[in-house]
Structure formats: structure tokens, C-alpha cells
Design an enzyme around this catalytic site. Structure first.
Site, short mmCIF file in Angstrom:
data_model
loop_
_atom_site.label_atom_id
_atom_site.label_comp_id
_atom_site.label_asym_id
_atom_site.label_seq_id
_atom_site.Cartn_x
_atom_site.Cartn_y
_atom_site.Cartn_z
N HIS A 236 0.77 -1.19 -0.04
CA HIS A 236 0.09 0.11 0.10
C HIS A 236 0.70 1.26 0.04
O HIS A 236 1.21 1.76 1.07
CB HIS A 236 -1.01 -0.02 1.21
CG HIS A 236 -2.07 0.97 1.22
ND1 HIS A 236 -2.28 1.60 2.42
CD2 HIS A 236 -2.44 1.49 0.22
CE1 HIS A 236 -3.28 2.61 2.05
NE2 HIS A 236 -3.68 2.52 0.68
N LYS A 259 0.45 9.79 0.32
CA LYS A 259 0.97 9.01 -0.78
C LYS A 259 0.74 9.90 -2.19
O LYS A 259 1.57 9.79 -3.15
CB LYS A 259 0.21 7.68 -0.59
CG LYS A 259 0.87 6.76 0.26
CD LYS A 259 0.02 5.41 0.47
CE LYS A 259 -1.36 5.25 0.31
NZ LYS A 259 -2.16 6.05 1.50
N ARG A 339 -13.29 13.31 -3.51
CA ARG A 339 -12.21 12.55 -4.12
C ARG A 339 -12.28 13.02 -5.86
O ARG A 339 -13.18 13.27 -6.23
CB ARG A 339 -12.30 10.91 -4.01
CG ARG A 339 -12.02 10.44 -2.80
CD ARG A 339 -10.78 10.07 -2.69
NE ARG A 339 -10.47 9.63 -1.44
CZ ARG A 339 -9.33 9.10 -1.04
NH1 ARG A 339 -8.31 8.86 -1.87
NH2 ARG A 339 -8.97 8.42 0.34
P1 ATP Z 1 -5.31 7.35 0.58
O1 ATP Z 1 -4.81 6.20 0.73
O2 ATP Z 1 -6.72 7.64 1.25
O3 ATP Z 1 -5.42 7.81 -0.92
P2 ATP Z 1 -3.05 9.24 0.76
O4 ATP Z 1 -1.89 8.69 1.38
O5 ATP Z 1 -2.94 9.30 -0.84
O6 ATP Z 1 -4.33 8.78 1.15
P3 ATP Z 1 -3.33 12.04 0.13
O7 ATP Z 1 -4.43 12.21 -0.70
O8 ATP Z 1 -1.89 12.45 -0.47
O9 ATP Z 1 -3.26 10.74 0.86
O10 ATP Z 1 -3.86 13.21 1.21
C1 ATP Z 1 -2.92 13.84 1.91
C2 ATP Z 1 -3.64 15.11 2.17
O11 ATP Z 1 -3.04 16.08 3.36
C3 ATP Z 1 -4.10 16.08 1.15
O12 ATP Z 1 -5.12 16.74 1.24
C4 ATP Z 1 -2.81 17.07 1.35
O13 ATP Z 1 -3.05 18.35 0.63
C5 ATP Z 1 -2.77 17.32 2.80
N1 ATP Z 1 -1.62 17.61 3.38
C6 ATP Z 1 -1.48 18.87 4.18
N2 ATP Z 1 -0.12 18.86 4.38
C7 ATP Z 1 0.55 17.72 4.08
C8 ATP Z 1 2.05 17.33 3.99
N3 ATP Z 1 2.95 18.03 4.80
N4 ATP Z 1 2.19 16.38 3.46
C9 ATP Z 1 1.56 15.79 2.65
N5 ATP Z 1 0.04 16.05 2.66
C10 ATP Z 1 -0.31 17.17 3.38
MN MN Z 2 -4.07 8.45 -2.56
#
Ligand code: ATP
Ligand code: MN
Length: 551
Positions: A236, A259, A339
């Protein structure tokens, strides 16, 4: 209605009409009632979707659709059919709850009955896994054009030739999510069920229209098939690759840790944002699209994702201006978990095909710590990687799962417990071998609060600093910095990172409410880690156990 027929009629797989014919036979559809569209282009799926209530086109051309009552996954309603081919491998428990083959037949038939009543059915035939040696052929049968477009975007789209030669699918998803399960059925706890049958190689969805269930269902299938049949590790994680030297980075992390956000980096090629496999050859993406969070999305902070929201993309559960059709990304009225699903080539730096014949040189564990205790970046020993990978700590933020509205500490093994088919230690052991064989560097990055907790009004680590940290990992400068040890967790924290304020780096030294409060916060988090790890105590090596925080 008669049961779904196992059709033995030979079909010509190059003929879409015959594939439709076969689905008709299987579902016992009367000829004139239902139209079946197989691998319809976005334009046709848009036209059909627009007949559904609420569905519109956004000002940038994306299809705006709504998933109804469920706006996140329903992990408690997931079931694995208990049958002889897989039952000794499955990690049974709260993640993989069993249901009987009889319950499966009832729910599958219920889904089929519902699909039979529809005027339009959609078939999406596509692949999961970019490595041609290991990819599986997936068929999705669903009744909403929005769901068909979603899976068209998220799976790997076949070329015309590949579609002509598609033949029988390896795995079929029957999505009748608009229709509920009957909760009087044995093994059902609600009107929602997401059921996987590894013997039939099929999945049935009832009682939820959240499209993410389909993609994460396929992910669970890969978490089973790849390790069991091919000795390949399923992850993941997101993945990207350096443009100049081809180095690969994996970003593990639970929902909301970054991610998708962090893997979209204009200086690096995007391999994928969520689901990968690590084989003996290198890394390949499972999907053909990305599924990005949209809450508070801005062009300034995330230009690549913002610009990917255009014709062909699907925006889910967002609020828009009724006059202009401009989307309000900061509006969470329906859900925090808004999303967008788009084909991966909508990100300009996407690497097609989405794989690398190179082993990862940096492994990044992402966490979003709402307690503010963990530093924005620290270097991990191989034992610490295993400890943190098995622990899978983050603060669950509002959104992706039904019912979570405030951050709460959570541990999810392999940073993906809800999707694991086998015991976590099986994946962890495979990862340990791969990391030591390919001697990758490993880092823990806290994209959450740091220096003060969420509840005491602290701030989330600004995205630009997390990006600066990643730049310094990728240009090799971070590894050359001096490091100091964070107490209790024994993490190696750099004393300096280019373009990041020094006072952000070590929360132990700069805790907003003073040292005593920091010590209390750190012991509190450490005891949660220790408590959580008890279930793995007897299966972990002494070296990994020694990497636990010391209270
Ligand atoms: P999922 O498994 O549900 O897809 P993901 O790990 O891909 O989750 P992201 O979609 O990248 O998560 O979400 C991270 C969120 O946090 C985004 O909305 C981003 O704008 C916000 N964010 C705020 N600060 C940070 C940071 N320092 N680093 C990364 N993301 C951040
Ligand atoms: Mn994601």
C-alpha cells in the site's frame, strides 16, 4: 428469476457483441430490456451518467457524481468466502471476516437479480498490474455509468488489440451497490456487503455506492494472489522515479498521510499513487489511475492534481456553485473524503508503462501524527523499518472511512491492514528480505502535526517543508547531515535540512508547551505503540523487538 447460469457456450472473445451475449446469458437478461455497453468511451459514459439525478459536468469538464449515503469505505462489512482453496492462507479476524458459500450464493444472486432489472449495464474489461507477466484480467459489471467510468480510469485500459484478445477474465466484480443486502442473511451485519470469493474469483458489492470499494477490493485480491502464487510483495504505497538517475522511492502510508500528494512531484516520474507490487525485477503499479483527495485542494499547493481534474475525470461528492459549476474544494458539507479519479496519464510526469526495472533505493514510511510527537523526518535502521511497518501508526483523519470525524491514533499493520489477505508478518518478512537484499535507505516522515498536538491547536507540517525534505532525500544531501537521537523512540533526527526551518526538526527541543508536556506526550504515544505491538510479540525477531520505543 433463474440463477446465474454457468455458460458453456463457446464465444468469440474478439467480438464485443458475443461478450455481451455471454453476460446476457449469465444474468438471464431478456433481449430488449437492457442495453449492455462494454468498455464505453468517456463521452458515452458521461451522456448516460448525466441522466442520473445530481450528476453534472464541472466548470473544468470533470464528471461530478455522488455516491449517496456512503462516502467512504465500509471495512466492517467486508467478507471473505470461507472455502477450501484459500482458507488456510487467509488472515481471519476483524479484517477478513468469513462468510459461508451459501451466503455468497444468496448475495451473488441478489446482485444479479438487481442488475437484471436495469435498463443499462456496463462492462469494463481491463487489467490490474502493469507487468505483463503478472497482470490479471478484471471484468467489472455494474449499473451506474459513473462506476464504469471510475473503473475505466482506475484499472489499466486495454488497447483495442488487447481487448480483442481479452477472453475470459481472471476476476469479476459484480457491483449492485444501489441495492441492499438482506441483513437477515446469515453472516450479514448490515445492508452493506463487500464479498470476495477466491475460489470463484469474483466479488459482489451490495448496499454501498462508494466507488473506492471496487478498487480496494481488487487490491485485496492482489494482496492474496501475488504473494501466494508468485512470491511477489504487494504494497500500500505510492512510487516515483528520479528522472536523471532512475532511483525509485516507495511511500508507504495509511489514508490521508500523503501518498498521492507527495508522489506527484514535477521533478520525478510518477509510477503510481496507491497500490504497487515489488517483484524480483523491480516495482510495478497495479492501477491505471489515481484517486486523489480533493478537500482543500488548491492549484498553488498541488498543481498537478488540480490540473488533472478535467474532461474524463470523476469528481465525487463535492459541492459546486450551481450557477458556474465551479467546484468548492474547501466545502466538506457532504464529506471530508471528496475525491477525484483520473487516468494516470493526466499527471504530466506519469511514467507509462507504470513500472521500473529497478529496486527502490529509498523507502519512506509516512505517518500523520496528530499528537505532534514524531519529527517531520527521521532516519530508520532496518529493524526500525520493520517495527514501524508492522505497527503502521498514524492518526486516522476524518474522511475515508465512514464515521471517523476527529483524528484518533490508529495502528494498521503494513500501513494497509484493511486490505491484507494474509497475516501481516508474511508481508513484513518479505519486505525485510527485499530491503536487506537491495540495501535501501529508510525514512519516517510525519506529514501531520509536529511540535504541538492537534488538540492543543498546533499546525500540520506545511506541505512545502515536507516537499523540501523529500528533495533533500532525493538529492542525497539529507543522508549526509548530522543526526541527533530523539528520546524514547530512538529516532535519528537531522539537525539541518535544506529549506526547512531548524526549529521544526526536533519536537523534543521545541515543544510549544515545554519539555515536561513533551515528555508526557512522548510517553503516551510510546505506550500506545508498545501496547499495540503485543499481538506481534511472539512472531517478531529480537532485533525488531529491540527497535520498540523505550518508556
Ligand atoms: P489514500 O490512501 O486515502 O489515497 P493518501 O496517502 O494518498 O490517502 P493524500 O491523498 O496524499 O493521502 O492526502 C494527503 C492530504 O493531506 C492532502 O489533502 C494534502 O493536501 C494534505 N496535506 C497537508 N499537509 C501535508 C503534508 N505536509 N504532506 C502531505 N500532505 C499534506
Ligand atoms: Mn491516495
Amino acid at each position: 428469476m433463474s440463477p446465474i447460469k454457468a455458460s458453456n457456450t463457446p464465444i468469440d472473445p474478439t467480438d464485443s457483441n458475443q461478450v455481451e451475449q455471454k453476460i446476457r446469458q449469465e444474468l438471464d437478461l431478456s433481449k430488449d430490456v437492457t442495453t449492455i455497453r462494454r468498455n464505453a468511451p468517456a463521452a458515452i459514459l458521461y451522456e448516460d451518467a448525466l441522466h442520473e439525478r445530481n450528476t453534472i459536468i464541472s466548470s473544468t469538464g470533470a464528471l461530478v457524481a455522488y455516491s449517496g449515503e456512503k462516502t467512504g469505505r465500509s471495512p466492517r462489512d467486508k467478507r471473505i468466502v470461507e472455502e477450501e482453496t484459500s482458507k488456510d492462507d487467509i488472515w481471519w479476524g476483524p479484517v477478513n471476516k468469513p462468510c459461508s458459500e451459501r451466503t455468497w450464493s444468496i448475495n451473488r444472486e441478489r446482485a444479479a437479480d438487481y442488475l437484471r432489472t436495469r435498463d443499462h449495464l456496463y462492462i469494463v474489461d481491463a487489467f490490474a498490474g502493469w507487468d505483463p507477466e503478472y497482470r490479471i484480467k478484471v471484468r467489472v459489471v455494474c449499473a451506474r455509468a459513473y462506476h464504469a467510468l471510475f473503473m475505466t480510469n482506475m484499472l489499466i485500459r486495454p488497447t483495442q488489440e488487447e481487448l480483442a484478445e481479452f477472453g475470459e477474465p481472471d476476476f469479476t466484480v459484480w457491483n449492485a451497490g444501489q441495492f441492499p443486502a438482506n441483513f437477515h442473511t446469515q453472516d450479514m451485519s448490515s445492508k452493506t456487503t463487500i464479498e470476495i470469493n477466491f475460489k470463484a474469483m469474483e466479488m459482489v458489492i451490495l448496499g454501498t455506492e462508494y466507488a473506492g470499494e471496487m478498487k480496494k477490493g481488487i487490491f485485496t485480491v492482489m494482496f492474496y494472489l501475488m504473494p501466494v502464487h508468485h512470491n511477489i510483495l504487494t504494497l500500500h504505497s505510492s512510487a516515483n522515479q528520479g528522472i536523471r538517475n532512475g532511483d525509485v522511492t516507495l511511500f508507504f502510508g495509511l489514508s490521508g498521510t500523503g501518498k498521492t500528494t507527495l508522489s506527484a512531484d514535477p521533478h520525478r516520474l510518477l509510477i503510481g499513487d496507491d497500490e504497487h507490487c515489488w517483484s524480483d525485477k523491480g516495482v510495478f503499479n497495479i492501477e491505471g489511475g489515481c484517486y486523489a483527495k480533493c478537500i482543500n485542494l488548491s492549484h498553488e499547493k498541488e498543481p498537478e492534481i488540480f490540473e488533472a481534474i478535467k474532461y474524463g475525470s470523476i469528481l465525487e461528492n463535492v459541492i459546486y456553485d450551481p450557477k458556474t459549476r465551479v467546484v468548492h474544494y474547501d466545502d466538506s458539507t457532504l464529506t471530508e473524503n471528496t475525491r477525484c479519479a483520473y487516468p494516470i496519464e493526466f499527471i504530466p510526469s506519469a511514467k507509462i508503462p507504470c513500472l521500473a526495472d529497478t529496486h527502490p533505493s529509498n523507502i519512506i514510511l509516512l505517518t500523520c501524527d496528530a499528537s505532534g510527537v514524531l519529527p517531520p523526518v527521521s532516519k530508520l535502521t532496518p529493524e526500525q523499518v520493520m517495527y514501524h511497518f508492522i505497527s503502521g501508526y498514524t492518526s486516522k483523519m476524518a474522511g475515508t472511512e465512514q464515521g471517523v470525524t476527529e483524528p484518533e491514533p490508529t495502528f494498521s499493520s503494513c500501513f494497509g491492514q484493511p486490505f491484507l489477505a494474509l497475516h501481516p508478518i508474511r508481508y513484513a518478512t518479505m519486505l525485510a528480505k527485499k530491503i536487506s537484499k537491495h540495501s535501501a535507505n529508510a525514512w519516517l516522515i510525519n506529514t501531520g502535526w509536529t511540535g504541538s498536538s492537534y488538540v492543543s491547536g498546533g499546525k500540520r507540517c506545511p506541505l512545502k517543508y515536507t516537499r523540501a525534505i523529500l528533495d533533500s532525500i532525493h538529492d542525497g544531501s539529507l543522508a549526509k547531515q548530522e543526526f541527533e537521537t530523539l528520546p524514547v523512540f530512538n529516532l535519528q533526527v537531522p539537525t539541518n535540512v535544506n529549506n526547512v526551518p531548524k526549529e521544526l526538526l526536533n519536537p523534543a527541543k521545541n515543544w510549544a508547551q515545554g519539555e515536561a508536556k513533551y515528555n508526557a506526550a512522548v510517553s503516551n504515544l510510546a505506550s500506545l505503540f508498545v501496547e499495540n505491538f503485543k499481538i506481534y510479540q511472539d512472531k517478531a525477531t529480537p532485533e525488531v523487538l529491540a527497535a520498540a520505543p523505550r518508556i
